[in-house]
Design an enzyme around this catalytic site. Structure first.
Site, PDB file in Angstrom:
ATOM      1  CG  ASN A  60      -1.380 -13.121  35.250  1.00 18.49           C
ATOM      2  OD1 ASN A  60      -0.864 -12.251  35.739  1.00 18.49           O
ATOM      3  ND2 ASN A  60      -2.725 -13.538  35.469  1.00 18.49           N
ATOM      4  CE1 TYR A 115       4.207 -14.090  30.885  1.00 21.70           C
ATOM      5  CE2 TYR A 115       2.687 -13.098  32.368  1.00 21.70           C
ATOM      6  CZ  TYR A 115       3.197 -13.041  31.467  1.00 21.70           C
ATOM      7  OH  TYR A 115       2.406 -12.385  30.415  1.00 21.70           O
ATOM      8  CG  MET A 122      -2.345  -2.848  33.001  1.00 22.81           C
ATOM      9  SD  MET A 122      -3.398  -1.523  32.736  1.00 22.81           S
ATOM     10  CE  MET A 122      -2.675  -0.140  33.558  1.00 22.81           C
ATOM     11  CB  THR A 123       1.794  -6.438  29.078  1.00 22.36           C
ATOM     12  OG1 THR A 123       2.211  -7.450  29.993  1.00 22.36           O
ATOM     13  CG2 THR A 123       3.004  -6.659  27.895  1.00 22.36           C
ATOM     14  NE  ARG A 154      -9.935  -5.215  31.068  1.00 22.13           N
ATOM     15  CZ  ARG A 154     -10.831  -6.170  31.035  1.00 22.13           C
ATOM     16  NH1 ARG A 154     -10.911  -6.686  29.668  1.00 22.13           N
ATOM     17  NH2 ARG A 154     -11.607  -6.589  31.859  1.00 22.13           N
ATOM     18  CG  HIS A 178       4.131 -11.312  37.236  1.00 19.65           C
ATOM     19  ND1 HIS A 178       2.902 -12.132  37.723  1.00 19.65           N
ATOM     20  CD2 HIS A 178       3.834 -11.040  36.128  1.00 19.65           C
ATOM     21  CE1 HIS A 178       2.113 -11.786  36.697  1.00 19.65           C
ATOM     22  NE2 HIS A 178       2.553 -11.256  35.739  1.00 19.65           N
ATOM     23  CD  GLN A 186       3.951  -7.834  37.924  1.00 17.04           C
ATOM     24  OE1 GLN A 186       4.154  -8.120  36.846  1.00 17.04           O
ATOM     25  NE2 GLN A 186       2.560  -8.248  38.488  1.00 17.04           N
TER      26      GLN A 186
END
Length: 372
Positions: free
Chosen positions: A183, A185, A28-29, A327, A180, A105
């Site tokens: 998403n 990137y 999670m960022t 989350r 990674h 990651q």
């Protein structure tokens, strides 16, 4: 909570490493490191509490890999310097001391970079501008700049950055690294036909667009050896294009996961909105099921698995080997211990918890965790 999801608490293996249960913290960022990417005490306490809460493994936020174009967010953690490596060492040690494996990651922001300490421009496989604006909650505003096309030397530099970061991760004591490739990137940008318009061996066919990923897997494996975990995260959705799907559906999935299955990765980590929904249209396999079926690798499923019954069903159905939650782990850093004891889980409150530094205000939370 009247549950008995025993499958979630069976031990399992990733590579040569034994995990005490099937619960993993997804990346999670957080953007809570120092301005130069050095992880600090906030980062330390953030990761420690997941280990105290009973997770078998923790995957870090995306960590940038070089002092050039890889950083995606201001205050993002790095593994690009000796200073970064040394700052990670006590964090890694503490997470492991409390019973969890720790996986770094490794991430390159590519065209989706919206805050870089080192450079002002973005790079991508081809000239490209993401279709959505920057993410305000992570410090961005307005449109992304148009990213410049990477040269062949630029591709070599990207790979060198990942390899060096993986070596730093090993020296810092991490149990593994995750590339990674999801998403939207950089690694995912190479995979995407809508972004990658190159006409050399890294563009064109799906097999060519996979080339950077497969080369990077091998180079990282060669650098860290056989004992360290090497995984890769894959998705269809992108942060700036959440509705994107592979144009060839299951056929593309077969090519992608079969190709990854022939590499030296220990696991494939699927990032999806909903891990139990068909991945390619009505009546198709889930993303995790496709990854498991075509790659024959260990698979981590991630996507709306906060309900323990749902997470257990993915494992019982043989669609994945581990369940990653994100989350829900922010809302309940002690999810495994709570589920194992039949306790209730707090609902995720994005107004409080999705603020990148909100957990700093909850420093006392660690004292309230359900521990083993």
């Amino acid at each position: 909570m009247a549950l008995n999801p025993d499958v979630l608490f069976e031990p399992g293996f990733i590579g040569k490493h034994k995990l005490k249960n099937r619960y993993i913290v997804g990346p999670m960022t957080r953007v809570s490191s120092e301005e130069d990417g050095t992880p600090n005490e906030r980062v330390h306490q953030y990761y420690k509490r997941f280990a105290l809460g009973g997770f078998s493994a923790v995957i870090t936020e995306g960590i940038y890999t070089d002092e050039k174009y890889s950083q995606a967010y201001e205050y993002q953690a790095g593994l690009a310097t000796d200073k970064h490596r040394e700052a990670w060492k006590p964090i890694v040690s503490d997470v492991q001391k409390h019973g969890a494996l720790f996986i770094a990651q490794l991430m390159h922001g590519g065209a989706q970079s919206q805050g870089n300490y080192y450079e002002d421009k973005n790079i991508a496989p081809s000239s490209f501008q993401p279709p959505r604006d920057m993410v305000p909650v992570y410090g961005g505003s307005g449109a992304f700049p148009v990213a410049e096309e990477l040269s062949k030397q630029g591709i070599k530099n990207v790979k060198q950055g990942f390899v060096q970061a993986a070596v730093y991760a090993k020296e810092a004591g991490f149990d593994g690294v995750e590339l990674h490739g999801a998403n939207g990137y950089l690694l995912d940008e190479f995979l995407s036909e809508s972004i990658n318009k190159r006409e050399d061996e890294y563009g064109g066919t799906l097999e060519n667009r996979l080339r950077l990923l497969t080369e990077l897997i091998q180079e990282v494996r060669d650098a860290v050896g056989k004992d360290m975990i090497v995984g890769i995260r894959i998705s269809q959705l992108k942060a700036t294009n959440p509705d994107y799907q592979w144009p060839g559906g299951e056929k593309d999935a077969e090519t992608i996961f079969t190709t990854l299955g022939k590499t030296d990765v220990d696991y494939i980590h699927i990032s999806d909105m909903d891990a139990v929904s068909p991945g390619f249209g009505d009546g198709t396999m889930t993303m995790s099921q496709a990854a498991k079926s075509f790659s024959k690798k260990t698979v981590i499923a991630c996507g709306s698995l906060s309900d323990p019954n749902q997470a257990a069903s993915v494992l019982e159905n043989g669609e994945a080997d581990f369940a990653a939650i994100a989350r829900q782990a922010l809302a309940n850093p002690d999810t495994p211990n709570r589920v194992r004891k039949g306790m209730s889980l707090d609902e995720f409150d994005k107004e409080l918890i999705m603020l990148p530094k909100a957990y700093v205000k909850d420093a006392e939370l660690a004292k309230e965790l359900v521990t083993e």
